[in-house]
Write an enzyme that holds these catalytic residues in place. Sequence first.
Site, mmCIF file in Angstrom:
data_model
loop_
_atom_site.group_PDB
_atom_site.id
_atom_site.type_symbol
_atom_site.label_atom_id
_atom_site.label_comp_id
_atom_site.label_asym_id
_atom_site.label_seq_id
_atom_site.Cartn_x
_atom_site.Cartn_y
_atom_site.Cartn_z
ATOM 1 C CE1 TYR A 143 -1.073 10.271 -6.263
ATOM 2 C CE2 TYR A 143 -3.196 10.949 -7.139
ATOM 3 C CZ TYR A 143 -2.419 10.026 -6.469
ATOM 4 O OH TYR A 143 -2.984 8.866 -6.015
ATOM 5 C CE LYS A 193 12.192 2.807 -0.028
ATOM 6 N NZ LYS A 193 12.119 1.552 0.747
ATOM 7 C CG ASP A 225 9.995 -0.100 3.059
ATOM 8 O OD1 ASP A 225 10.097 0.861 3.850
ATOM 9 O OD2 ASP A 225 10.998 -0.690 2.590
ATOM 10 C CG ASP A 249 -3.898 6.773 -3.703
ATOM 11 O OD1 ASP A 249 -5.098 6.873 -3.396
ATOM 12 O OD2 ASP A 249 -3.489 6.120 -4.687
ATOM 13 C CG ASP A 253 -7.194 2.339 -1.108
ATOM 14 O OD1 ASP A 253 -7.580 3.491 -0.849
ATOM 15 O OD2 ASP A 253 -7.495 1.752 -2.164
HETATM 16 C C1 IPM Z 1 -8.285 8.732 -3.808
HETATM 17 C C2 IPM Z 1 -8.380 8.243 -5.235
HETATM 18 C C3 IPM Z 1 -7.887 9.333 -6.168
HETATM 19 C C4 IPM Z 1 -6.431 9.603 -5.832
HETATM 20 C C5 IPM Z 1 -8.067 9.033 -7.677
HETATM 21 C C6 IPM Z 1 -9.493 8.733 -8.018
HETATM 22 C C7 IPM Z 1 -7.521 10.137 -8.532
HETATM 23 O O1 IPM Z 1 -7.690 7.046 -5.377
HETATM 24 O O2 IPM Z 1 -8.888 9.789 -3.515
HETATM 25 O O3 IPM Z 1 -7.635 8.074 -3.004
HETATM 26 O O4 IPM Z 1 -5.542 8.859 -6.277
HETATM 27 O O5 IPM Z 1 -6.179 10.566 -5.104
HETATM 28 MG MG MG Z 2 -6.995 6.228 -3.512
#
Ligand code: IPM
Ligand code: MG
Length: 368
Positions: A143, A193, A225, A249, A253
Amino acid sequence: MGIRLRITVLPGDGIGPEVIAEALRVLRSVADLFGHQLETFSHAIGGAALREHHDPLPAVTLAACRTSDAVLLGAVGGPAFDNVAPELRPEQGLLRLRQELGCFANLRPAVCYPALVQGSPLKADAVAGANVMIVRELLGGLYFGKPRTVHGDVGSREAVDTMRYTEPAIERIARVAFDLARQRRCLLTSVDKANVLACSRLWREVVTRVGQEYPDVRLSHAYVDSCAMALAARPTQFDVILTENMFGDILSDLAGALVGSLGLLPSASIGGRIGLYEPVHGSAPDIAGQGLADPLGAVLSTAMMLRHSFQLHREAECVEAAVAAALDRGLRTRDLAGKNSRCVSTSEMGEGIAEAVCTLATPREIVT
Ligand code: IPM
Ligand code: MG
């Protein structure tokens, strides 16, 4: 004795403003009940700020964040901004804010609420009791690494992103994760990794070294993975997951899907003087403005704020218990409702939680 809570509110884009309105409704009811003074100041970030100030993180917004006690953010981004210059993208506003505030530790808890066990894509018995804390390093890796370029002629261009980690950066996030593990089930899975990446080999070495100071915490290492697979198959085996920025990240999710909806996940970004609190879900432009968004991630982010920025543990627990109570009562936004089940709007969910706060907190607070 009540305290003053000075909060900068950054609703942002898409569903951000809707979910933040509900989070503030709940926060206000908790503050009132417990006798705290809530002061909020709203500012623009992301695409909303780009429209007003031509900057996704205007100086006035950053200055407001710096002079408050904590920051509550909704979401940034949307298809309207897909073609703006990379440094002006709404996401850049958020990344710069994390950096400016020194928020290197991102805590993303994923808890499977009993009322939602049936809503998980996993079998109920696989997900029941799942309670994972993902500790994501937030200021390093791909990032922020330099160089980051695209060069050459169209047709033969080359793009470069850089993954970079220093030992001190790994060490400080490892300590956050080990300390958290100590307050939980004393299990820490460090995810990397290391079979491919130099950064990951350094990561594993440093985490192992820090782990020697925490003999009571059971440390294991997993490749990202294989961790993704195990998280989807057997989430209850995990307690704290420690990982670098990009892996965190992605895995967070996935954790959202496991517990029923990404809309449920809150986060705390800490490490600096001022904490930043935001739901994990994004701006969801497809459902923005329709009252369909799930405010629970934002509401639960205020609980994390109460706990981490203000050490108001009872208040934080009150918010969390109110969320559980609203779910137990059967309140479901669309993301949580089964097919053909009745759903409530974003604001009805917020009202339901605020009501639950009052019924839960009143008897105890009056007595004590
Ligand atoms: C998160 C989001 C952010 C990230 C984006 C919006 C920059 O996906 O907070 O998970 O990748 O950190
Ligand atoms: Mg995210």
